[in-house]
Structure formats: structure tokens, C-alpha cells
Design a protein around this motif. Sequence first.
Motif, PDB file in Angstrom:
ATOM      1  N   SER A  51      -4.427  12.487  -1.920  1.00 28.85           N
ATOM      2  CA  SER A  51      -5.764  12.769  -1.403  1.00 28.85           C
ATOM      3  C   SER A  51      -5.931  12.228   0.011  1.00 28.85           C
ATOM      4  N   GLY A  52      -4.924  11.449   0.498  1.00 27.50           N
ATOM      5  CA  GLY A  52      -5.038  10.876   1.824  1.00 27.50           C
ATOM      6  C   GLY A  52      -5.484   9.420   1.808  1.00 27.50           C
ATOM      7  N   GLU A  53      -5.976   8.960   0.649  1.00 36.31           N
ATOM      8  CA  GLU A  53      -6.364   7.553   0.535  1.00 36.31           C
ATOM      9  C   GLU A  53      -5.123   6.682   0.341  1.00 36.31           C
ATOM     10  N   THR A  54      -5.252   5.412   0.680  1.00 34.02           N
ATOM     11  CA  THR A  54      -4.178   4.485   0.352  1.00 34.02           C
ATOM     12  C   THR A  54      -4.580   3.694  -0.877  1.00 34.02           C
ATOM     13  N   GLU A  55      -3.609   3.278  -1.654  1.00 35.49           N
ATOM     14  CA  GLU A  55      -3.909   2.352  -2.751  1.00 35.49           C
ATOM     15  C   GLU A  55      -2.731   1.408  -2.921  1.00 35.49           C
ATOM     16  N   THR A  56      -3.014   0.275  -3.554  1.00 37.53           N
ATOM     17  CA  THR A  56      -1.940  -0.690  -3.782  1.00 37.53           C
ATOM     18  C   THR A  56      -0.985  -0.113  -4.827  1.00 37.53           C
ATOM     19  N   PHE A  57       0.303  -0.239  -4.567  1.00 38.03           N
ATOM     20  CA  PHE A  57       1.297   0.248  -5.520  1.00 38.03           C
ATOM     21  C   PHE A  57       1.108  -0.498  -6.836  1.00 38.03           C
ATOM     22  N   ASP A  58       0.954   0.269  -7.910  1.00 39.49           N
ATOM     23  CA  ASP A  58       0.701  -0.319  -9.222  1.00 39.49           C
ATOM     24  C   ASP A  58       1.976  -0.170 -10.056  1.00 39.49           C
ATOM     25  N   ASP A  78       0.823  -1.219   0.000  1.00 42.04           N
ATOM     26  CA  ASP A  78       0.000   0.000   0.000  1.00 42.04           C
ATOM     27  C   ASP A  78       0.852   1.263   0.000  1.00 42.04           C
ATOM     28  N   ILE A  79       0.442   2.229  -0.795  1.00 39.93           N
ATOM     29  CA  ILE A  79       1.086   3.540  -0.739  1.00 39.93           C
ATOM     30  C   ILE A  79       0.022   4.598  -0.467  1.00 39.93           C
ATOM     31  N   LEU A  80       0.494   5.781  -0.045  1.00 38.87           N
ATOM     32  CA  LEU A  80      -0.400   6.846   0.406  1.00 38.87           C
ATOM     33  C   LEU A  80      -0.532   7.895  -0.682  1.00 38.87           C
ATOM     34  N   LYS A  81      -1.758   8.075  -1.180  1.00 40.40           N
ATOM     35  CA  LYS A  81      -1.958   9.068  -2.241  1.00 40.40           C
ATOM     36  C   LYS A  81      -2.078  10.483  -1.673  1.00 40.40           C
ATOM     37  N   LEU A 111      14.843  -0.140  -9.312  1.00 36.17           N
ATOM     38  CA  LEU A 111      15.499   0.517  -8.181  1.00 36.17           C
ATOM     39  C   LEU A 111      14.482   1.072  -7.190  1.00 36.17           C
ATOM     40  N   VAL A 112      13.464   1.764  -7.723  1.00 34.26           N
ATOM     41  CA  VAL A 112      12.481   2.383  -6.828  1.00 34.26           C
ATOM     42  C   VAL A 112      11.646   1.307  -6.140  1.00 34.26           C
ATOM     43  N   GLU A 113      11.259   0.286  -6.893  1.00 29.47           N
ATOM     44  CA  GLU A 113      10.421  -0.758  -6.292  1.00 29.47           C
ATOM     45  C   GLU A 113      11.151  -1.464  -5.152  1.00 29.47           C
ATOM     46  N   GLN A 114      12.444  -1.698  -5.338  1.00 35.98           N
ATOM     47  CA  GLN A 114      13.221  -2.367  -4.283  1.00 35.98           C
ATOM     48  C   GLN A 114      13.206  -1.573  -2.989  1.00 35.98           C
ATOM     49  N   GLU A 115      13.228  -0.238  -3.124  1.00 39.63           N
ATOM     50  CA  GLU A 115      13.332   0.605  -1.928  1.00 39.63           C
ATOM     51  C   GLU A 115      11.987   0.991  -1.330  1.00 39.63           C
ATOM     52  N   LEU A 116      10.914   0.527  -1.972  1.00 39.04           N
ATOM     53  CA  LEU A 116       9.574   0.930  -1.539  1.00 39.04           C
ATOM     54  C   LEU A 116       9.259   0.414  -0.133  1.00 39.04           C
ATOM     55  N   ARG A 117       8.802   1.326   0.729  1.00 40.14           N
ATOM     56  CA  ARG A 117       8.381   0.944   2.085  1.00 40.14           C
ATOM     57  C   ARG A 117       6.859   1.049   2.159  1.00 40.14           C
ATOM     58  N   PRO A 118       6.213   0.238   3.015  1.00 38.87           N
ATOM     59  CA  PRO A 118       4.748   0.331   3.143  1.00 38.87           C
ATOM     60  C   PRO A 118       4.328   1.748   3.530  1.00 38.87           C
ATOM     61  N   ASN A 119       3.220   2.203   2.957  1.00 36.18           N
ATOM     62  CA  ASN A 119       2.664   3.532   3.231  1.00 36.18           C
ATOM     63  C   ASN A 119       3.567   4.697   2.838  1.00 36.18           C
ATOM     64  N   ALA A 120       4.496   4.437   1.922  1.00 34.78           N
ATOM     65  CA  ALA A 120       5.273   5.545   1.366  1.00 34.78           C
ATOM     66  C   ALA A 120       4.303   6.485   0.653  1.00 34.78           C
ATOM     67  N   SER A 121       4.554   7.786   0.734  1.00 32.04           N
ATOM     68  CA  SER A 121       3.660   8.728   0.059  1.00 32.04           C
ATOM     69  C   SER A 121       4.084   8.899  -1.392  1.00 32.04           C
ATOM     70  N   THR A 122       3.127   9.331  -2.223  1.00 30.16           N
ATOM     71  CA  THR A 122       3.416   9.600  -3.627  1.00 30.16           C
ATOM     72  C   THR A 122       4.617  10.545  -3.740  1.00 30.16           C
ATOM     73  N   GLU A 123       4.662  11.524  -2.842  1.00 31.87           N
ATOM     74  CA  GLU A 123       5.766  12.490  -2.874  1.00 31.87           C
ATOM     75  C   GLU A 123       7.128  11.846  -2.615  1.00 31.87           C
ATOM     76  N   GLN A 124       7.159  10.964  -1.621  1.00 37.33           N
ATOM     77  CA  GLN A 124       8.429  10.301  -1.305  1.00 37.33           C
ATOM     78  C   GLN A 124       8.901   9.449  -2.484  1.00 37.33           C
ATOM     79  N   ILE A 125       7.932   8.745  -3.095  1.00 36.52           N
ATOM     80  CA  ILE A 125       8.279   7.899  -4.243  1.00 36.52           C
ATOM     81  C   ILE A 125       8.802   8.777  -5.375  1.00 36.52           C
TER      82      ILE A 125
END
Lengths: 272, 272
Positions: free
Chosen positions: B7-14, B2-5, B38-52
Motif C-alpha cells: 500500500s506504500g506504508e512502512t511497517e516494522t518487520f513482524d 522497517d519494511i515497505l508494504k 535465512l530470510v531474516e538474516q538477509e533483510l535490508r531496511p525498507n525492503a518491499s513485501t515483494e522482494q521479501i
Amino acid sequence: MDILKGSGETETFDRDKFCRSLRLAGAPDRVVRKVCVLVEQELRPNASTEQIEKKTVRYLAKEDLLLAARYRLRSAIMELGPAGFFFEEYVAAILREYGYKTQVGTIMKGHCLSHEIDILAEKENVHHIIELKYHNRRGFKTDVQVAMYSYARFLDITAAHKKFEEKKHVAWVVTNTKFTKSAITYATCMNIQLLGWQYPKSGSLEQLIEGKSLYPVTVLSSANRFVKEQFAKQNLMFVRDLLQYSLSDLQKKFGFHPSLANRLLQETYTLV
Amino acid sequence: MDILKGSGETETFDRDKFCRSLRLAGAPDRVVRKVCVLVEQELRPNASTEQIEKKTVRYLAKEDLLLAARYRLRSAIMELGPAGFFFEEYVAAILREYGYKTQVGTIMKGHCLSHEIDILAEKENVHHIIELKYHNRRGFKTDVQVAMYSYARFLDITAAHKKFEEKKHVAWVVTNTKFTKSAITYATCMNIQLLGWQYPKSGSLEQLIEGKSLYPVTVLSSANRFVKEQFAKQNLMFVRDLLQYSLSDLQKKFGFHPSLANRLLQETYTLV
């Protein structure tokens, strides 16, 4: 002395404006003078509009419960939403009392789009397409953008309907707040009906409510949060809907303590 | 995951959507594959769109600064407001590059009211009445209500102007976000010009910007808060406006450290 408005701004406490608000609610001169003095004496710097209203209502209720209800009406309507009632249902119920047939949340086909209409009201073969703007916090006015948006939607609907039917259509904007000056200018110019707080001068929202004692249950000063929640669950919206219940009904059906049920009924009998 | 959009909603990383966004910014297949992994490897749960986005931009910048700028453009525009720039000035400047004469914040008399027009643009004897809708946070789309409100205002203005002049008038809504489907349906149906993110397919806001390298200074990855504030004070809005300054100009005029000034200029030369 500075007080805190609902919008978050501070302003200097205006004694005349405050006394006038009591007079507007129908208080006789004697009560205006008395409550004005009492409230002003207790005023603390940065008191919020809500705190001042609470004090005022407490003093008014000692003089006259109906007066207190009229004074509290505006806040009572703002509490409808948080208490679990829908403003569109409340307005539709008021309109029905004035002879309109109403539908809430109907979809109407327009020329470009389909639109969800907050209230579609009918009376004497005229269709009233009603857009609602509800605020459950103080400090807002309904602006010209709402009137314009409603008008464009109205145009889109009538463009699709004029082709095959002869009924007259009228656009309305209804709100529990005041309107800005430009909203009023624009609506007057484009024949959009406005209904809101203190508008129009004759036939405003509060006048329609008072005219047929359509006070919402949130106006009852003896109704605490639990009471309001129970009423919302049963869709018991008007104070006068309580008239159908006896003291023991209120205890059994809603689980209210006898003394609470008693206070609620006493207040109800005074208000309606 | 899950990542944080915005808008404040969460969605599954696509993953597909994410890789596509790189391709949309113009990354060649090799870079898309590399940065995606590279980015997918470093992805943490609830990362925000901005952080990604931050991570992505860092990797992209290593490959190609222009690519990173295109990828960051959307956020860079959202930073204009907080950085002290006015979106209407930015859009007006873009339109001027495309041959329009522009006025920002003009008052136009309508049939019912006077209106403040965000941008009045003129080209080949056509008047473009432009309403802006600017969001400086992610997660918003510009809705049909804006298009309708703009149309009603447009009607009011043209009703007053048609009487005495022959110029053609066109209504526009310009935004830095996407439009909702109904906004697009309504605008298409009523001949309202829309310009926004990824809309229209040919000639969208980002295409107009990229087409003439009109990147805002907020896109510069070496520009920190202080730099952006200095640029805003001097009303230096486009990256290419930096071309007029030498290294020592930047140090003297804006008080930037030599290494920072150097990085800013290097980036500028790559982007424009």
C-alpha cells in the motif's frame, strides 16, 4: 484543432460547444460572439481545457465580473478541496440557505452496520440522507455504482429506523460533477434525489448557488493561493462572507496588501 | 526493522507474522525455522513485501516446489491481469471445476437498468449472480461499498426476475484480496456470499484452487515474462493445462528453448 480534456483524452475543439458554454453562463450574444472569436484566435494545439478556461475568464471579466464568476464556478468548486475547504461543509451551508437543518458526518445505525452519513438534512419532518461524491479534477462523471451503493446504505438505515419512527426518509446523491445516464435512470427509477452539475434541469447545484449568490471564495479571480489559504483557515467559505470586513479589516486580520484587499472587496461587491 | 508494504506504508518487520505465513502455506516446522532465519538474516531496511517474497520463494523452492507455489499463489493471481489473463475467466474456470455452469459477462435485465454480470453461475437450479473485484496490486482490501453496490444491483435484477420465474437467486462478491470487516459484517447480515483471500475460513479462494490443483500458470517460477505472454495468447491458464504438451510440443508450439521447456514441465509435474 485538438485540445486536451481533463480526463487526459484529446478531442477536436468544438466551437459551437464552446460558444454555448458562454451562453449557458448567461453571456449576451454580443459578448458570446466577441469572446468566442478572441479565444479561438489564440487557441494553440493541445491546449488544455483549463488553459482555455483561464483565457475565457480573463476576457469575460473585462465585460462583466459576475459573468466571469458564473463561468468559473465549476472550477472554483473543484478548487475547494485543494484550497482546504470541505465540500460537505459547502453543500451543507447551501442547504441551510434553502431551509434545511443539517448535520455533517453523523453516524446512523443501520440494520447490519453503522454508517457515517456525509450530510443528514431535515426539512418539514423529512430526513434526507445525503451521500456526497466530490471530484477535484475535471473529467469525471458520477456513476451508477455510487447511486447503488447509496441506495443499499439507505435501505440498511431505513430498515433499522422504520421500526420505531414514522418520519419519511429520502436518499440523495450530491456531486460537483455530472451524472452518467445510468446513474440518472437508476436514481429516477428508485426515487433517489440527484443534485449535481446541470442536474436536475431545474434546481441544479449551480442554480442553487447562483440563486442566492452562494459563490465560493475560490471563484474570486483576484484571490491567489495565499488568499485562499487564509480564507480556509478562517473558514470563510462564501464570497458574501467577505462583506462583513472593511478594507482595513482585510489588511489587519489576513495580512493582505492594501491593493489586493481593495481588489477583493471590489469583486465581492460586484458578485453579491 | 522497517519494511515497505504494497500500500506504500512502512511497517516494522513482524517475524512471527512472517513465519506464520510460511506455516499457512503448509511448510513443516523444520522448513519454517530454516527459511525464517535465512530470510531474516538477509533483510535490508525498507525492503518491499515483494522482494521479501521473492527471497522466500527461492528458499522454499529448494525445499519443496509445491510449497513455493502455494506461498506464491496470491502474487501469481495478481499477475494474471498484467500477464494478459482475465480474472473472470480464471474464476469461472474454477467454479466449473466445482460443478457450476458459468457464463462470463452476460447482460441481465433488471427492474431499472440492464446489468453486465461478471459471472452468472448455475448449480442445482440456483442462479448465482457474481460480482468480481480484482486488484493487481497488493495493499487493497475489498470494502463494504462493493458489497452494497452488488446488493443493490442484485435487488434490481431479482425485482425483474421474481415476477416470472421461481429460481432461487444468490448474490456473490468474489475478490483476490481480503475483505474489510464491515464488508464481512454486511454480507453475512444480507446473505451475500463472499469468496476471497482467506475467506471464508473453509472454502476460501486459495483453498478452492489448491483443492483441485488449479494453480495459474503465473505461479511457475520458471515462467518468465515471455513464457507468460505465450501462455496468455493460447489462453493456457492452469498449470495443469501444460500436461497435454510434450517437451517438443513446447519447443515447437511456443518457441521455448529446450532447457526452459524442460524446467517448465518438471515444475508442472510437481505441482499437479
